[in-house]
Enzyme design. Structure first.
Site, PDB file in Angstrom:
ATOM      1  N   TRP A 175      73.842  31.205 -26.527  1.00  0.00           N
ATOM      2  CA  TRP A 175      73.283  29.873 -26.799  1.00  0.00           C
ATOM      3  C   TRP A 175      72.360  29.910 -28.015  1.00  0.00           C
ATOM      4  O   TRP A 175      72.337  28.967 -28.810  1.00  0.00           O
ATOM      5  CB  TRP A 175      72.511  29.389 -25.577  1.00  0.00           C
ATOM      6  CG  TRP A 175      71.850  28.045 -25.748  1.00  0.00           C
ATOM      7  CD1 TRP A 175      72.402  26.822 -25.528  1.00  0.00           C
ATOM      8  CD2 TRP A 175      70.497  27.800 -26.173  1.00  0.00           C
ATOM      9  NE1 TRP A 175      71.488  25.824 -25.792  1.00  0.00           N
ATOM     10  CE2 TRP A 175      70.305  26.392 -26.187  1.00  0.00           C
ATOM     11  CE3 TRP A 175      69.425  28.607 -26.536  1.00  0.00           C
ATOM     12  CZ2 TRP A 175      69.090  25.805 -26.547  1.00  0.00           C
ATOM     13  CZ3 TRP A 175      68.218  28.025 -26.900  1.00  0.00           C
ATOM     14  CH2 TRP A 175      68.060  26.648 -26.894  1.00  0.00           C
ATOM     15  N   HIS A 176      71.640  31.016 -28.174  1.00  0.00           N
ATOM     16  CA  HIS A 176      70.720  31.132 -29.302  1.00  0.00           C
ATOM     17  C   HIS A 176      71.460  31.386 -30.612  1.00  0.00           C
ATOM     18  O   HIS A 176      70.933  31.060 -31.684  1.00  0.00           O
ATOM     19  CB  HIS A 176      69.717  32.261 -29.052  1.00  0.00           C
ATOM     20  CG  HIS A 176      68.668  31.922 -28.041  1.00  0.00           C
ATOM     21  ND1 HIS A 176      68.831  32.162 -26.696  1.00  0.00           N
ATOM     22  CD2 HIS A 176      67.451  31.354 -28.175  1.00  0.00           C
ATOM     23  CE1 HIS A 176      67.740  31.762 -26.054  1.00  0.00           C
ATOM     24  NE2 HIS A 176      66.896  31.268 -26.918  1.00  0.00           N
ATOM     25  N   GLY A 177      72.641  31.954 -30.557  1.00  0.00           N
ATOM     26  CA  GLY A 177      73.373  32.204 -31.785  1.00  0.00           C
ATOM     27  C   GLY A 177      74.588  33.069 -31.547  1.00  0.00           C
ATOM     28  O   GLY A 177      74.589  33.931 -30.659  1.00  0.00           O
TER      29      GLY A 177
END
Length: 452
Positions: A321-323
């Site tokens: 989700w963060h990257g």
């Protein structure tokens, strides 16, 4: 649609800018008038227009993504409710809502990674997940579909939570949007005080720490292990103060308008276990994955092997989700390993030493969060083999020492608040915070989590 980074206006109306103060002051006066006269349609239209104007300051094209997400979840919400009434088809409807909502998120995440000219729209991950709570909660019969599309649009675009959360739930925020709020003296002063505290954490602590961290990691190959260790510790507090500072300002803004927005941080470093850390860090995202992923996969009501898979999946998805890079995958995987090992072999009554051990583990994982995978491995190696070498004082010895002293004061205050040894914040304390902001603030034009 523009693709170059220079085409986007990042020097605009963020919480720590004078432009935002002016924007909020005008909106607040108009809001008070319409809210007091109980002109709810006009009040909500005002908030919606203000929210879209706020988001359009980054770039007007970003608003199209916001509109897309709103239309998808509004129409799918009505479709889901219709299917629930018929007794069939609801699962297909909510699946369509999830796929269509996540599609643009996946496209931009991967385009951002593989094409340096693409800019990830600020807030996309946050308002996408917030929008999905609406469709999924209708499917789970926790709320009913809204007939008025403006209520759904305002819920998704509500400007305090739009850029970096907290990721609100439809069942919490939408009912508040459908009735007049109570905007009294206590709400205004309490919200303003929380906003000032968040601003202090951002510009006095996080942004000053960033000066040292950025310099150390920009030349990581030439830094000593001890310098990189200090940078890693500083980054642990930088990301906490930056992100929780934003959350405090968002919650404070909402409180001044009479809205109750969920907490996002609760002294996450004053914990004794990894499990407790995740109950107090980025709480809106952690609870989102728990409620909408972990429980959907069976939670702990499954076999032990399946439970291990469920826990690991949640942490890996949190990293993704963060990257969409290996660094974030490794960061998520590390926390999965920490959590499962602690569950199996952790002490039953953790003390001070284990508390420090937890902080070290979290700090080491943050290295992968801050830099790319190969650099993170190199930094870890240097810390492990060159820990007792001379420490670099950064660009300025005086500035670094001042930053360290301010950080020590902040940590002391956090601990005293956590243990209940400090009274509620007073007017004098707020004045002192404003003075510190004026004297020691080193504001940047972005927040760490804007890249997600």
């Amino acid at each position: 649609m523009p693709r170059k980074r220079d085409d986007y206006n990042f020097d605009c109306m963020f919480f720590n800018s004078p432009e935002y103060v002016a924007f909020f002051a005008v909106l607040f006066v108009l809001y008070l008038m319409t809210n007091r006269m109980k002109l709810l349609p006009l009040r909500n239209a005002l908030l919606l227009l203000g929210s879209y104007y706020f988001y359009a300051q980054l770039h007007v094209w970003f608003v199209l993504l916001l509109l897309y997400t709103t239309v998808v979840n509004y129409l799918c919400g009505r479709w889901i409710e219709h299917c629930l009434g018929r007794g069939r088809g609801a699962k297909a409807a909510v699946t369509v809502a999830i796929i269509l909502s996540l599609a643009i998120l996946v496209v931009f995440k991967y385009a951002y990674v593989y094409d340096a000219s693409v800019v990830l729209p600020v807030g996309l991950s946050f308002f996408t997940f917030q929008a999905l709570t609406y469709s999924i909660d209708i499917y789970r019969r926790k709320i009913v579909a809204e007939k008025n599309p403006l209520d759904v649009a305002l819920f998704i675009a509500f400007f305090p939570t739009l850029l970096s959360g907290p990721i609100e739930r439809a069942r919490n925020l939408i009912p508040q949007l459908k009735k007049p709020t109570h905007v009294g003296w206590e709400a205004v002063t309490g919200g303003a005080g929380l906003f000032v505290w968040g601003l202090f954490k951002k510009v006095v602590i996080a942004d000053r720490l960033a000066d040292y961290v950025d310099l150390a990691y920009a030349n990581a190959g030439y830094q000593s292990g001890s310098t990189l260790a200090i940078a890693a510790i500083f980054y642990s507090f930088q990301i906490y103060c930056d992100f929780s500072g934003y959350a405090d300002m968002a919650i404070g803004t909402g409180k001044m308008l009479g809205f109750n927005i969920m907490d996002n941080f609760r002294f996450p470093y004053c914990v004794n276990t990894i499990k407790e850390f995740w109950r107090r860090w980025h709480m809106s995202l952690t609870s989102w994955f728990t409620e909408y992923v972990y429980i959907s996969m069976g939670g702990n009501r499954v076999s032990h092997a399946r439970w291990l898979l469920n826990i690991s999946t949640v942490f890996l998805l949190s990293g993704i989700w963060h990257g969409a890079t290996w660094s974030f995958v490794v960061w998520g995987a590390m926390h999965a390993v920490f959590y499962l090992c602690e569950r199996r072999w952790g002490p039953k009554r953790p003390g001070v030493l284990y508390h420090l051990f937890v902080f070290v583990l979290v700090t080491l994982a943050w290295i992968f969060f801050r830099v790319d995978f190969s650099t993170a491995v190199m930094v870890m190696g240097k810390i492990g083999t060159d820990l007792f070498s001379p420490v670099s004082m950064g660009a300025s010895a005086f500035s670094t020492m001042l930053t360290a002293m301010l950080l020590l004061a902040f940590v002391t205050r956090e601990y005293l608040l956590y243990t209940g040894r400090l009274p509620r914040k007073s007017v004098i304390e707020h004045v002192l915070l404003v003075l510190c902001i004026c004297l020691f603030g080193a504001s940047s034009d972005q927040f760490v989590y804007f890249q997600f």
